[in-house]
Design a protein around this motif. Sequence first.
Motif, short mmCIF file in Angstrom:
data_model
loop_
_atom_site.label_atom_id
_atom_site.label_comp_id
_atom_site.label_asym_id
_atom_site.label_seq_id
_atom_site.Cartn_x
_atom_site.Cartn_y
_atom_site.Cartn_z
N UNK A 37 63.88 69.30 43.15
CA UNK A 37 65.10 68.35 42.87
C UNK A 37 64.40 67.30 41.57
N UNK A 38 64.90 67.64 40.40
CA UNK A 38 64.60 66.95 39.31
C UNK A 38 65.05 65.53 39.05
N UNK A 39 66.19 65.10 39.69
CA UNK A 39 66.93 63.98 39.47
C UNK A 39 67.88 63.68 40.46
N UNK A 40 68.25 62.53 40.93
CA UNK A 40 68.71 62.25 41.99
C UNK A 40 69.65 60.62 41.98
N UNK A 41 71.12 61.12 42.50
CA UNK A 41 71.85 59.69 42.36
C UNK A 41 72.48 59.46 43.57
N UNK A 42 72.93 58.28 44.01
CA UNK A 42 73.40 58.02 45.07
C UNK A 42 74.77 57.00 44.87
N UNK A 43 75.90 57.23 45.48
CA UNK A 43 77.13 56.43 45.51
C UNK A 43 77.29 55.87 46.98
N UNK A 44 77.25 54.51 46.81
CA UNK A 44 77.56 53.63 48.11
C UNK A 44 76.55 54.07 49.23
N UNK A 45 75.38 54.09 48.74
CA UNK A 45 74.17 54.56 49.69
C UNK A 45 74.20 53.63 50.87
N UNK A 46 74.06 54.38 51.88
CA UNK A 46 73.92 53.63 53.31
C UNK A 46 72.58 54.24 54.01
N UNK A 47 71.65 53.47 54.70
CA UNK A 47 70.59 53.65 55.54
C UNK A 47 71.20 53.77 56.82
N UNK A 48 71.50 54.91 57.38
CA UNK A 48 72.08 54.71 58.72
C UNK A 48 71.09 54.28 59.73
N UNK A 49 69.86 54.57 59.64
CA UNK A 49 68.89 53.81 60.59
C UNK A 49 69.24 52.22 60.62
N UNK A 50 69.01 51.55 59.46
CA UNK A 50 69.50 50.15 59.51
C UNK A 50 70.68 49.83 59.89
N UNK A 51 71.72 50.37 59.65
CA UNK A 51 73.01 50.30 60.17
C UNK A 51 73.23 50.20 61.57
N UNK A 52 72.51 51.21 62.41
CA UNK A 52 72.52 51.33 63.82
C UNK A 52 71.57 50.29 64.55
N UNK A 53 70.46 49.97 63.78
CA UNK A 53 69.48 49.14 64.30
C UNK A 53 69.99 47.53 64.18
N UNK A 54 70.64 47.25 62.91
CA UNK A 54 70.88 45.85 62.66
C UNK A 54 72.29 45.56 62.38
N UNK A 55 73.00 46.73 62.34
CA UNK A 55 74.58 46.32 62.04
C UNK A 55 74.64 46.13 60.43
N UNK A 56 75.92 46.18 60.06
CA UNK A 56 76.34 45.88 58.67
C UNK A 56 75.90 44.24 58.31
N UNK A 57 74.99 44.37 57.22
CA UNK A 57 74.53 43.00 56.94
C UNK A 57 73.56 42.34 57.54
N UNK A 58 72.97 43.23 58.87
CA UNK A 58 71.99 42.84 59.70
C UNK A 58 72.31 41.82 60.48
N UNK A 59 73.74 41.73 60.91
CA UNK A 59 74.17 40.48 61.76
C UNK A 59 74.21 41.11 63.37
N UNK A 60 73.70 42.17 63.60
CA UNK A 60 73.90 42.78 65.00
C UNK A 60 72.77 42.15 65.81
N UNK A 61 73.00 41.77 67.01
CA UNK A 61 71.99 41.17 68.21
C UNK A 61 71.07 42.44 68.46
N UNK A 62 70.02 42.04 68.55
CA UNK A 62 69.10 43.26 68.92
C UNK A 62 69.50 43.71 70.39
N UNK A 63 70.01 43.04 71.14
CA UNK A 63 70.28 43.84 72.57
C UNK A 63 71.19 44.75 72.46
N UNK A 64 71.97 44.79 71.35
CA UNK A 64 73.11 45.82 71.17
C UNK A 64 72.34 47.22 71.03
#
Length: 315
Positions: free
Chosen positions: A128-155
């Motif tokens: 793969x010689x070149x790569x682009x993203x649109x509205x990129x999301x790290x699903x791991x971060x989203x589930x671990x920490x929520x949008x904006x990292x506002x999710x409580x750890x116990x969730x």
Amino acid sequence: MKTAVTFPSAGLRLAGHLYTPDDRIGGRRPAIVVSHPMSGVKEQTAGLYAERLARAGFITLAFDAAYQGESEGEPHLLEDPSHRVEDIKSAVTFLILRDEVDAERIGALGICASGGYVIPAVATDHRIKTVATVSAVDTGSMFREGVGRTQAPEVLQAMLDAAGEARVEEARGEPARLQQIHPDTGEQAMSLGQHTYDGWEYYRTPRGSHPRSANHFVFRSIDLIAQFSAFERIELVSPRPLLMIAGTAAATAYLSREAIEKAAEPKELFWIDGATHVDLYDREEYLPTVIAKLDDFFTAGLGAASSAVPLHGLR
């Protein structure tokens, strides 16, 4: 022209749409793999981008990830980041084997969650010689920490407990436990914030809905997603070019900003003023600007789409 195709990925057969330019220029062309959001299918935003880039002269491939849409994989609707990365690499292999594709000019585009999946795919796949993203999301971060990292750890801890229970249920022969993604009504979605409403309005109304975009995922996906980190090795994309596109009003914009800071040159973060995360899926107010930027980027990285390489003397 759009053609239905299938190809293998880690033992499963994936369904895709191959888009080829309508002009009659012969020879081998540059090609782009286009990968869809977590709850999407190839007929939605990924297909829209693939079709628009084919108009610009590129061969493009939009496909349903394993366990999604028309692709194989049971339980259906499992979200497995490792397999999603492998699917992108398998799509590249499929393109390389096509006579009309120049194997030395293949790029990748990831939208939303696939903006996260495409980075580790490119980091270790030098085809793969070149790569682009649109509205990129790290699903791991989203589930671990929520949008904006506002999710409580116990969730997350509670979700992982439930994911383990769901694995046992499946082992007993019970149906896979499903988790709804978008609320049932616009009012419910708006009560959870603009970002949630935007997703509901795209996926659950005629604007972007599709019968195979099921609005659920297999609950035990959470223990696969939580261990995933999309941008951990983003520096390995270099020296290949990286473009990340995000809306200034997107709730997820911080993920592209942080990722581009970690990346090595050559890299660019291109802002779409006033756009939200989901606006970049299909809004004609923004889409022509995004497509024009992608066209310029892939042309610079892969060569002009209209300049096909003669078939003789290759491979």
